[in-house]
Design a protein around this motif. Structure first.
Motif, PDB file in Angstrom:
ATOM      1  N   ASP A 195       0.739  -1.362   0.080  1.00  0.00           N
ATOM      2  CA  ASP A 195      -0.023  -0.347  -0.421  1.00  0.00           C
ATOM      3  C   ASP A 195       1.358   0.592   0.254  1.00  0.00           C
ATOM      4  O   ASP A 195       0.165   2.173   0.279  1.00  0.00           O
ATOM      5  N   HIS A 196       1.896   1.310   0.515  1.00  0.00           N
ATOM      6  CA  HIS A 196       3.086   2.485   0.710  1.00  0.00           C
ATOM      7  C   HIS A 196       4.286   2.280  -0.774  1.00  0.00           C
ATOM      8  O   HIS A 196       5.056   2.784   0.064  1.00  0.00           O
ATOM      9  N   VAL A 197       4.298   1.321  -1.853  1.00  0.00           N
ATOM     10  CA  VAL A 197       4.955   1.305  -2.689  1.00  0.00           C
ATOM     11  C   VAL A 197       4.515   2.216  -3.917  1.00  0.00           C
ATOM     12  O   VAL A 197       3.597   1.758  -4.397  1.00  0.00           O
ATOM     13  N   ALA A 198       4.763   3.252  -4.336  1.00  0.00           N
ATOM     14  CA  ALA A 198       4.342   3.771  -5.300  1.00  0.00           C
ATOM     15  C   ALA A 198       4.410   2.712  -6.983  1.00  0.00           C
ATOM     16  O   ALA A 198       4.764   2.465  -7.281  1.00  0.00           O
ATOM     17  N   VAL A 199       2.908   3.268  -7.200  1.00  0.00           N
ATOM     18  CA  VAL A 199       2.323   2.220  -8.672  1.00  0.00           C
ATOM     19  C   VAL A 199       3.032   4.107 -10.475  1.00  0.00           C
ATOM     20  O   VAL A 199       3.485   4.666 -10.307  1.00  0.00           O
ATOM     21  N   PRO A 200       3.608   3.114 -11.100  1.00  0.00           N
ATOM     22  CA  PRO A 200       4.736   3.690 -11.784  1.00  0.00           C
ATOM     23  C   PRO A 200       3.592   4.720 -12.911  1.00  0.00           C
ATOM     24  O   PRO A 200       3.779   6.204 -12.650  1.00  0.00           O
ATOM     25  N   PHE A 201       2.577   4.146 -12.450  1.00  0.00           N
ATOM     26  CA  PHE A 201       1.299   5.901 -13.372  1.00  0.00           C
ATOM     27  C   PHE A 201       1.401   7.475 -12.559  1.00  0.00           C
ATOM     28  O   PHE A 201       0.983   8.082 -12.774  1.00  0.00           O
ATOM     29  N   GLU A 202       1.460   6.918 -10.986  1.00  0.00           N
ATOM     30  CA  GLU A 202       1.892   7.948  -9.944  1.00  0.00           C
ATOM     31  C   GLU A 202       3.205   9.150 -10.651  1.00  0.00           C
ATOM     32  O   GLU A 202       3.126   9.852 -10.323  1.00  0.00           O
ATOM     33  N   VAL A 203       3.930   8.044 -10.496  1.00  0.00           N
ATOM     34  CA  VAL A 203       5.046   8.904 -11.331  1.00  0.00           C
ATOM     35  C   VAL A 203       5.434   9.697 -12.820  1.00  0.00           C
ATOM     36  O   VAL A 203       5.221  10.863 -12.706  1.00  0.00           O
TER      37      VAL A 203
ATOM     38  N   ALA B  36      -3.916  -3.578  -3.522  1.00  0.00           N
ATOM     39  CA  ALA B  36      -5.413  -4.051  -4.255  1.00  0.00           C
ATOM     40  C   ALA B  36      -5.197  -3.928  -4.987  1.00  0.00           C
ATOM     41  O   ALA B  36      -6.352  -4.781  -6.314  1.00  0.00           O
ATOM     42  N   LEU B  37      -4.671  -3.053  -5.936  1.00  0.00           N
ATOM     43  CA  LEU B  37      -4.573  -2.928  -7.895  1.00  0.00           C
ATOM     44  C   LEU B  37      -4.368  -4.518  -8.434  1.00  0.00           C
ATOM     45  O   LEU B  37      -4.560  -4.601  -9.285  1.00  0.00           O
ATOM     46  N   SER B  38      -3.395  -5.124  -7.153  1.00  0.00           N
ATOM     47  CA  SER B  38      -3.144  -6.503  -8.125  1.00  0.00           C
ATOM     48  C   SER B  38      -4.118  -7.634  -8.242  1.00  0.00           C
ATOM     49  O   SER B  38      -4.342  -8.526  -8.848  1.00  0.00           O
ATOM     50  N   LEU B  39      -5.680  -7.153  -8.003  1.00  0.00           N
ATOM     51  CA  LEU B  39      -6.508  -8.484  -7.773  1.00  0.00           C
ATOM     52  C   LEU B  39      -7.223  -8.099  -9.344  1.00  0.00           C
ATOM     53  O   LEU B  39      -8.327  -8.690  -9.393  1.00  0.00           O
ATOM     54  N   PHE B  40      -6.612  -7.182  -9.738  1.00  0.00           N
ATOM     55  CA  PHE B  40      -7.871  -6.310 -10.538  1.00  0.00           C
ATOM     56  C   PHE B  40      -7.247  -6.724 -12.040  1.00  0.00           C
ATOM     57  O   PHE B  40      -5.654  -6.872 -12.115  1.00  0.00           O
TER      58      PHE B  40
ATOM     59  N   SER C 244      -6.744  -5.748 -15.392  1.00  0.00           N
ATOM     60  CA  SER C 244      -6.766  -4.557 -15.736  1.00  0.00           C
ATOM     61  C   SER C 244      -6.589  -3.308 -15.300  1.00  0.00           C
ATOM     62  O   SER C 244      -7.175  -2.557 -15.146  1.00  0.00           O
ATOM     63  N   PRO C 245      -6.130  -2.850 -13.649  1.00  0.00           N
ATOM     64  CA  PRO C 245      -5.481  -1.441 -13.314  1.00  0.00           C
ATOM     65  C   PRO C 245      -5.419  -0.739 -14.005  1.00  0.00           C
ATOM     66  O   PRO C 245      -4.282  -0.786 -14.600  1.00  0.00           O
ATOM     67  N   SER C 246      -5.638   0.491 -13.412  1.00  0.00           N
ATOM     68  CA  SER C 246      -5.905   1.926 -13.722  1.00  0.00           C
ATOM     69  C   SER C 246      -5.645   2.501 -13.406  1.00  0.00           C
ATOM     70  O   SER C 246      -6.046   2.178 -11.280  1.00  0.00           O
ATOM     71  N   PRO C 247      -4.860   4.198 -12.820  1.00  0.00           N
ATOM     72  CA  PRO C 247      -5.377   5.078 -11.872  1.00  0.00           C
ATOM     73  C   PRO C 247      -7.103   5.290 -11.677  1.00  0.00           C
ATOM     74  O   PRO C 247      -7.120   5.533 -10.544  1.00  0.00           O
ATOM     75  N   LYS C 248      -8.188   4.449 -12.569  1.00  0.00           N
ATOM     76  CA  LYS C 248      -9.169   4.792 -12.042  1.00  0.00           C
ATOM     77  C   LYS C 248      -9.523   3.838 -10.503  1.00  0.00           C
ATOM     78  O   LYS C 248     -10.539   4.354  -9.968  1.00  0.00           O
ATOM     79  N   VAL C 249      -9.159   2.956 -10.890  1.00  0.00           N
ATOM     80  CA  VAL C 249      -9.106   2.183  -9.832  1.00  0.00           C
ATOM     81  C   VAL C 249      -8.724   2.789  -8.122  1.00  0.00           C
ATOM     82  O   VAL C 249      -9.867   2.633  -7.243  1.00  0.00           O
ATOM     83  N   LEU C 250      -7.999   3.620  -7.838  1.00  0.00           N
ATOM     84  CA  LEU C 250      -7.156   3.995  -6.960  1.00  0.00           C
ATOM     85  C   LEU C 250      -8.824   5.114  -7.285  1.00  0.00           C
ATOM     86  O   LEU C 250      -8.778   5.885  -5.722  1.00  0.00           O
ATOM     87  N   GLU C 251      -8.877   5.545  -7.537  1.00  0.00           N
ATOM     88  CA  GLU C 251      -9.980   7.328  -7.711  1.00  0.00           C
ATOM     89  C   GLU C 251     -10.811   6.762  -7.130  1.00  0.00           C
ATOM     90  O   GLU C 251     -11.926   7.358  -6.964  1.00  0.00           O
ATOM     91  N   ASP C 252     -11.812   5.283  -7.423  1.00  0.00           N
ATOM     92  CA  ASP C 252     -12.953   5.290  -7.451  1.00  0.00           C
ATOM     93  C   ASP C 252     -12.761   4.491  -5.741  1.00  0.00           C
ATOM     94  O   ASP C 252     -13.630   4.594  -4.826  1.00  0.00           O
ATOM     95  N   PHE C 253     -11.018   3.907  -5.110  1.00  0.00           N
ATOM     96  CA  PHE C 253     -11.348   3.921  -3.884  1.00  0.00           C
ATOM     97  C   PHE C 253     -11.562   4.727  -3.123  1.00  0.00           C
ATOM     98  O   PHE C 253     -12.308   5.059  -2.221  1.00  0.00           O
ATOM     99  N   SER C 254     -11.086   6.061  -3.872  1.00  0.00           N
ATOM    100  CA  SER C 254     -11.485   7.656  -3.140  1.00  0.00           C
ATOM    101  C   SER C 254     -12.968   7.809  -2.898  1.00  0.00           C
ATOM    102  O   SER C 254     -13.174   8.188  -1.698  1.00  0.00           O
ATOM    103  N   LYS C 255     -13.311   8.390  -4.270  1.00  0.00           N
ATOM    104  CA  LYS C 255     -14.656   8.298  -4.219  1.00  0.00           C
ATOM    105  C   LYS C 255     -15.500   7.581  -3.650  1.00  0.00           C
ATOM    106  O   LYS C 255     -16.445   8.206  -3.308  1.00  0.00           O
TER     107      LYS C 255
END
Length: 380
Positions: A46-54, A259-263, A265-276
């Motif tokens: 949960d604290h390892v950056a996902v490359p799309f955040e870079v 939790a991105l590893s569960l998808f 085809s993960p994408s930035p939208k997954v993290l956005e939806d968690f927040s939303k």
């Protein structure tokens, strides 16, 4: 009146849950240090950056590439697959506690070339150990290829990096407290450009380091027998079948990036939806349970998940007699003979603050799983 409200036990009359578990289980403590370290790696995720955040250009999860392990958990050299070439890793990093690896790539260009960022965080017992290990790991790469040249990363002086001037790639090991941040960047889209490569390393560290400052490692003397289910949600999530596990990594929980590893085809939208939707905890086993901070958040997530205009996704029958929102779909394709084939079935369920996903190719079996998962969540 004193006391607290309790939920009435669900009425299971007329519900078909087959032989699936319907009583919440006690997961208990880690049975071995290996299990405990894998658990800690999942927390670290949960604290390892996902490359799309870079860089948002990283749009494709590359964990299924041939030389990248799909589990993402790093407990030894095997966890980094073909990203490292030296054979001394396990000896040098013998005190490794846990690590996690994220690998992403850009879209291939017209010549099928892309840029890849592999980023792993390795956690050690203390900063002194990490400081002694990092330069040795980086130096060992020189024994593989004598054309390697050391590269300074001026913004981060505790970074040990190198490249080969004839290859558009860079490897780096950065010490930050008890952590070593390992990166390998391969850029097939341009000629070797050291300034570009070092700039990419620096941008990734700018994102990664603040995330690690928020992580609280499990104390060393508590790790070996650590409770694996501190919130109790795993005990109310259908467990994976040990003989046919759902995924490469063990059942566990996450609060975000992990939790991105569960998808598929993960994408930035997954993290956005968690927040939303206020998702603050995800437990995963044979099903995936998303806990929201409110029932309204879980309902909104369920509605979004079950709204699709994809013609290959077909609505199918749902389990009988469930008193909560549930929808099921078939993921289909048309074969060369024009026949419609089912790849998989997926059901979505909402129970109070929980939104659930359960997958199975056999629809009847899936219905039983969904029913059992409903009972598990409604029991409390």
């Amino acid at each position: 009146m004193s006391g607290s409200a309790t939920r009435e036990a669900p009425d299971t009359t007329g519900l078909d849950f087959g032989n699936y578990q319907t009583e919440p289980r006690v997961v208990g403590n880690a049975k071995s240090m290996t299990q405990a370290r894998a658990w800690e790696a999942q927390r670290l995720a949960d604290h390892v950056a996902v490359p799309f955040e870079v860089d948002p250009a990283y749009v494709r999860d590359a964990r299924f590439d041939s030389f990248v392990p799909s589990t993402q958990i790093v407990l030894n050299r095997k966890g980094l697959g073909g990203l490292i070439v030296n054979d001394t890793f396990d000896e040098v990093a013998e005190d490794l506690v846990a690590g996690w690896l994220n690998s992403w790539a850009t879209e291939p260009d017209a010549e099928n070339k892309s840029r890849k960022l592999h980023l792993s965080v390795l956690m050690f017992p203390d900063a002194k150990t990490a400081e002694s290990v990092a330069p040795i790991l980086e130096h060992d790469d020189f024994t593989f290829n004598t054309e390697n040249v050391k590269v300074p990363i001026t913004k981060y002086p505790k970074t040990f990096a190198h490249w080969r001037p004839s290859v558009s790639s860079i490897g780096s090991w950065t010490v930050h407290d008890r952590y070593i941040i390992f990166m390998k960047i391969d850029d097939e889209t341009r000629a070797p450009d050291l300034a570009s490569l070092t700039g990419q390393v620096e941008r990734a560290l700018e994102v990664q380091i603040p995330l690690l400052d928020k992580f609280q490692p499990t104390p060393s003397d508590k790790l070996e027998h650590v409770p694996l289910d501190p919130t109790g949600l795993m005990g109310r999530t259908l467990p994976s079948d040990p003989g046919a596990p759902v995924r490469a990594q063990p059942d566990g929980f996450a609060t975000g990036r992990g939790a991105l590893s569960l998808f598929q085809s993960p994408s930035p939208k997954v993290l956005e939806d968690f927040s939303k939707y206020g998702v603050d905890l995800i437990a995963f086993g044979d099903s995936v349970v998303f806990r929201s901070t409110s029932a309204a958040g879980a309902k909104a997530m369920f509605q979004a998940d079950t709204t699709t205009d994809d013609p290959s996704v077909k609505a199918v029958k749902t389990p009988d007699n469930l008193p909560v929102p549930v929808k099921c779909f078939a993921d289909t394709y048309t074969d060369g003979n024009g026949q419609e084939k089912v790849v998989d079935h997926l059901c979505y369920l909402q129970v109070d603050r929980y939104s659930v996903q359960v997958r199975n190719k056999n629809l009847q079996d899936l219905h039983q799983k969904v029913t059992a998962q409903y009972i598990l969540l409604a029991a409390r």
